[in-house]
Write an enzyme that holds these catalytic residues in place. Structure first.
Site, PDB file in Angstrom:
ATOM      1  CE  LYS A 102      -1.507  11.687  -6.923  1.00  0.00           C
ATOM      2  NZ  LYS A 102      -1.114  10.292  -7.097  1.00  0.00           N
ATOM      3  CB  THR A 185       5.190   1.237  -7.847  1.00  0.00           C
ATOM      4  OG1 THR A 185       4.340   1.689  -6.791  1.00  0.00           O
ATOM      5  CG2 THR A 185       4.704   1.833  -9.148  1.00  0.00           C
ATOM      6  CB  SER A 344      -2.258   1.099  -1.391  1.00  0.00           C
ATOM      7  OG  SER A 344      -1.138   1.914  -1.204  1.00  0.00           O
TER       8      SER A 344
END
Length: 411
Positions: A102, A185, A344
C-alpha cells in the site's frame, strides 16, 4: 481501535488457531520494505512545494506485491501499514498470486491543479520506479487517485523500463485497462452476498438492504442488487442520507447523483441523519465507506441479520463481539471486497498475455473466484470451529505461511 492494532489482533488469533511457530509468526508480520521519499515539485505559480510519499511492501511470498496508492492529507503510516498487511491476506483468500502493499502521498488532491498532480505523480514514480515492477510490486488506484494517476505512473515508469502496461492496474481502457474493472468491487460484493444468502436458503430478491457509502463500490453494489430484485431501503454518502421503506429507485438516484454530485436533494425518499443509516431496519447492511463505522456505540442498535463489509475494516473488534452475541453474521472485508483486486489480477494477466478479454469473460471469471473463495472460507470455519472473519484470516494466513515455508524463508 486503530486499523493496525485490529489487523494485528486478527492475525495473531489466526496464527494461534493454525498453531504457527512464533518465529514464522513474527516474520509474517514484519513488512518486507518500507519506502519514504521526498517529492518536490514546482507549483503553477512558480513556487516550490514538498510532499512526502511512501510505499509499504508487506509480503511477496506468493507473488508480486499489490495494493493501492492514495492521495490524502492525512496519509497515516500506521493505517497504510495495516492496509498493506490486509492486502497480503486478501490476495491469499482470493487465491490470486500476489502479496500485499500500500502507499500514498500526503497531499490534498482537491487543492492541486491537474498539472500539479501530474508533476507530483511523475516525481513520486521517479523516486520508486526501481522498487515497483511487473513482477515486483504492482500499484493500483485508491482514495484520491484514479485511472489518470495510473496512466501517468505507467508513462513515467515506461521511460525507464520500456513499455510496461502490467506495472499498474486500474488504468484507462485505452492504455490496457480491463473491461469490468470499474464495477469489479461492487460486483464482487454482489457475488459474495449471493454466496452467503445461498448458504441460508435465501436469495437477493425480496431482501431489504441498507448501504452506507455511495461512491464507486456502494453505487455499483446498489445498482446490481436493485437489478437482482433486492430492495435498497436506505442509503448515505458525504452529502446526506435518505430512506424509503418501499425501496429507493436506484436508476433515478444514480442520475440525480451524477447531476448533483451527491444524494442530497433526491426526492425519492425521506431525508435522514447520515449517522442513523447503519441502524435502519433491514435484512442486510453493507458498509461501503470508511473504516471503524460500526463500533461499540452503535453495535447494539444494529437491526440487520447480515453485514457485508464492502469497506476496509468497517467493524471494530468490540462491535464484532457484540454483534456475534446477537447472532449477526458478518462477511469480512478481506473476502467480501476482494472483487477489485481479483479483476486487477485479470487486468495484469491480460497485459502480460497482450490479449484482452471481453466483459462477459471478466464477470464470469470473477463470479468463479468469489464463489470458490466463499467455499474455501467456510471450510476453514468448519476446520477451526470459528466465525467467518477468523475463517477468512486463517485461510489467508495459512496460504502465506505455507508459501513462506516452502521458499525456506521461515528462519
Amino acid at each position: 481501535m486503530n486499523a493496525l492494532v485490529a489487523t494485528n489482533r486478527n492475525f495473531k488469533l489466526a496464527a494461534r488457531l493454525l498453531g504457527l511457530d512464533s518465529k514464522l509468526e513474527k516474520s509474517l508480520l514484519i513488512p518486507f520494505r518500507e519506502i519514504k521519499v521526498e517529492c518536490t515539485i514546482p507549483k503553477d505559480d512558480g513556487s516550490l512545494a514538498t510532499f512526502v510519499g511512501f510505499r509499504i511492501q508487506h509480503d511477496n511470498a506468493r507473488g508480486p506485491m499489490k495494493g493501492g496508492i492514495r492521495y490524502h492529507p492525512e496519509v497515516d503510516p500506521d493505517e497504510v501499514n495495516a492496509l498493506a498487511q490486509l492486502m497480503t491476506w486478501k490476495t491469499a483468500v482470493a487465491n490470486i498470486p500476489y502479496g500485499g502493499a500500500k502507499g500514498g502521498i500526503g497531499c490534498n488532491p482537491g487543492e492541486l491543479s491537474k498539472s500539479e498532480l501530474e508533476r507530483l505523480t511523475r516525481v513520486f514514480t521517479q523516486k520508486i520506479h526501481d522498487l515497483i515492477g511487473i513482477h515486483t510490486d504492482v500499484p493500483a488506484p485508491d482514495m484520491g487517485t484514479g485511472p489518470q494517476t495510473m496512466a501517468w505512473i505507467l508513462d513515467e515508469y515506461s521511460k525507464f523500463h520500456g513499455h510496461s502496461p502490467a506495472v499498474v492496474t486500474g488504468k484507462p481502457i485505452d492504455l490496457g485497462g480491463s473491461l469490468g474493472r470499474d464495477a469489479a468491487t461492487g460486483r464482487g460484493v454482489l457475488f459474495a452476498t449471493e454466496a452467503l444468502l445461498n448458504e441460508h436458503g435465501k436469495s437477493i430478491s425480496g431482501q431489504k438492504f441498507v448501504i452506507q457509502g455511495f461512491g464507486n463500490v456502494g453505487s455499483w453494489a446498489a445498482q446490481l442488487i436493485h437489478e437482482k430484485g433486492g430492495k435498497v431501503v436506505a442509503l448515505s454518502d458525504i452529502t446526506g442520507a435518505i430512506k424509503n421503506s418501499n425501496g429507493i429507485d436506484i436508476p433515478s438516484l444514480l442520475k440525480h447523483v451524477k447531476e448533483n454530485k451527491g444524494i442530497k436533494g433526491f426526492h425519492g425518499g425521506d431525508s435522514i441523519d447520515p449517522k442513523s443509516v447503519l441502524v435502519e431496519d433491514c435484512d442486510i447492511l453493507i458498509p461501503a465507506a470508511l473504516g471503524g463505522v460500526i463500533n461499540r456505540e452503535n453495535a447494539n442498535e444494529i437491526k440487520a441479520k447480515f453485514i457485508i463489509e464492502a469497506a476496509n475494516h468497517p467493524t471494530d473488534p468490540e462491535a464484532d463481539e457484540i454483534l456475534s452475541k446477537k447472532g449477526v453474521i458478518i462477511l469480512p472485508d478481506i473476502y467480501a471486497n476482494s472483487g477489485g483486486v481479483t479483476v486487477s489480477y485479470f487486468e495484469w494477466v491480460q497485459n502480460i498475455q497482450g490479449f484482452m478479454w471481453d466483459e462477459e469473460k471478466v464477470n464470469s471469471e470473477l463470479k468463479t473466484y468469489m464463489t470458490k473463495g466463499f467455499k474455501d472460507v467456510k471450510e476453514m470455519c468448519q476446520t477451526h470451529n470459528c466465525d467467518l472473519r477468523m475463517g477468512a484470516f486463517t485461510l489467508g494466513v495459512n496460504r502465506v505461511a505455507r508459501a513462506t515455508v516452502l521458499r525456506g524463508w521461515e528462519a
